[in-house]
Scaffold this active site. Structure first.
Site: not given
Length: 461
Positions: A332, A391
């Site tokens: 991320h 996700d």
């Protein structure tokens, strides 16, 4: 339905494209030379500071003497830790998405009376305008529900008696209406897709004004309209975790940019929906799901760390997967040691996985999460900390709930609408200026050439 015929000839497209490519080359060192911050990112990967916000705080590292120091991820809504919000809802066994919407858009957690009135208003606002489904969704169904959500959002402008006024009261009214209608729009758009593109039956259920957003989504999408409380509560937690993620994410920043121009709510939100559709943003969970489908087909023993690790090496070496060299769902831009959304979603998903027979698949996901940082360091020679992002688990949760893949990103939009509206309200009331960053002009001055003296090549001599 009839598809518009394509009158653009392939030869013309080739010529136009060749001309564009010829005239749009940028030297590789251009961005460094002019200190251009691509993607509004600083050299160390942090975002360029362009504003201030009361809404969401995404905290994944601290700067220690100029160096990024990894920490456990922290996500706060209006100062509240998202873990605490979810824990409070679980203790009281309540649905919470509407309450989070109130918090983000209004600035405080509601009292019992305020929440009840807010929920009642949302329930009344769920119904779409008369003939809206027939005229705006069924007459022009879309293969991609995000496109239909964007166009339907724009169409709602025509049904609003006061669409352009930018007072707080008017924007708040529009925000509540969109929050209520998004589940119905995506559900009806999905049913239209089934009918016209999947050659399947269509089921149009009526939204229930007395049910929560999560309950309505499951009721509207499933052919029977049936669901249980555990399923609805898990979906509710997904909506909460996707509701807000700071003003710097692409779609929320899109709302800020468009709102700064003074445009109407429907235009600003439709632009945000279009932004979220992109695979680099809201569409990322579909890539995770597809990659895990390939893993399950090619890994014989899902519990064998050696075999799983070897397949991850193949992905990173571009010998497996889609050839990108990326392990989707890992890493991320801000979070380092952990993504709190992934942590919370993983915890919420485990009980349903055990009930529905998905335990082995969830074990594989957790094993990939465990092994990827070490394999990445080995292949890439990097000691950069890496954690699973939201996700990694969101698509898996939707799969367990029996939700179709075409709805994964629209569900994200259905959650994020409350964050978008909160950012719109904040930008309109505190922004003060139209957002206008600069681009370095690099074209050279060229003298005008009469049309009869120009050649047919991509470059004029």
């Amino acid at each position: 339905m009839t598809i518009q015929p394509d009158y653009v000839k392939e030869e013309l497209l080739h010529e136009l494209s060749e001309s564009f490519c010829m005239h749009n080359q940028l030297p590789p060192d251009l961005f460094t030379r002019y200190r251009i911050k691509r993607g509004l990112r600083n050299a160390d990967g942090t975002g360029v500071l362009v504003g201030a916000s009361h809404l969401g705080n995404v905290h994944g590292y601290i700067l220690n003497e100029g160096e990024r120091e990894p920490i456990e991820g922290r996500l706060t809504y209006r100062g509240y830790n998202v873990y605490d919000l979810i824990h409070g809802l679980e203790q009281e066994n309540r649905f919470g998405f509407e309450e989070i919407g109130y918090l983000l858009m209004c600035g405080k957690l509601p009292s019992r009376r305020q929440l009840a009135e807010f929920q009642h208003t949302i329930g009344l606002e769920r119904a779409l305008p008369d003939n809206f489904t027939e005229d705006m969704i069924m007459r022009a169904p879309s293969r991609d529900i995000m496109n239909k959500l964007a166009s339907a959002t724009l169409a709602l402008y025509s049904y609003d008696a006061n669409p352009d006024e930018t007072t707080v009261e008017n924007i708040m009214r529009q925000g509540i209406s969109l929050m209520a209608k998004f589940p119905v729009i995506i559900s009806h758009a999905y049913q239209a897709k089934r009918r016209y593109f999947d050659n399947d039956s269509m089921f149009l259920h009526v939204p229930d004004p007395n049910r929560s957003t999560a309950e309505n989504i499951l009721h509207l999408i499933r052919p029977t309209g049936e669901f249980n409380d555990d399923e609805a509560k898990l979906l509710d937690r997904c909506l909460i975790l996707h509701a807000e993620h700071g003003g710097g994410n692409n779609s929320s920043f899109t709302v800020r940019v468009t709102s700064s121009s003074g445009t109407d709510t429907y235009s600003a939100i439709a632009a945000a929906v279009s932004s979220l559709k992109g695979p680099r943003h809201g569409g990322a969970n579909l890539r995770v799901v597809k990659q895990f489908e390939e893993m399950k087909e090619n890994i014989h023993n899902w519990k064998d760390e050696t075999e799983v690790g070897n397949y991850l090496r193949k992905i990173l070496n571009k010998e497996a997967g889609d050839g990108s060299g990326l392990i989707y769902g890992m890493g991320h831009a801000i979070y380092t040691l952990s993504d709190p959304r992934a942590v919370a979603l993983k915890k919420a998903a485990r009980p349903l996985a055990e009930k529905t027979g998905y335990s082995d698949e969830m074990d594989l996901i957790e094993l990939v999460e465990k092994l990827t940082p070490g394999v990445f360091a080995e292949i890439k020679g990097s000691d950069k900390p890496m954690c699973a992002n939201v996700d990694m688990y969101s698509g898996f949760v939707y799969k367990m709930l029996g939700l179709p893949k075409s709805l994964y990103t629209p569900l994200f939009a259905t959650a994020r609408i409350v964050g978008w509206m909160a950012h719109r309200l904040e930008e309109v009331t505190t922004g003060g200026k139209i957002i206008r960053p600069a681009y370095k002009p690099v074209a050279k001055n060229i003298e005008y050439v009469n049309i009869d003296e120009r050649n047919d090549g991509p470059i004029n001599d």
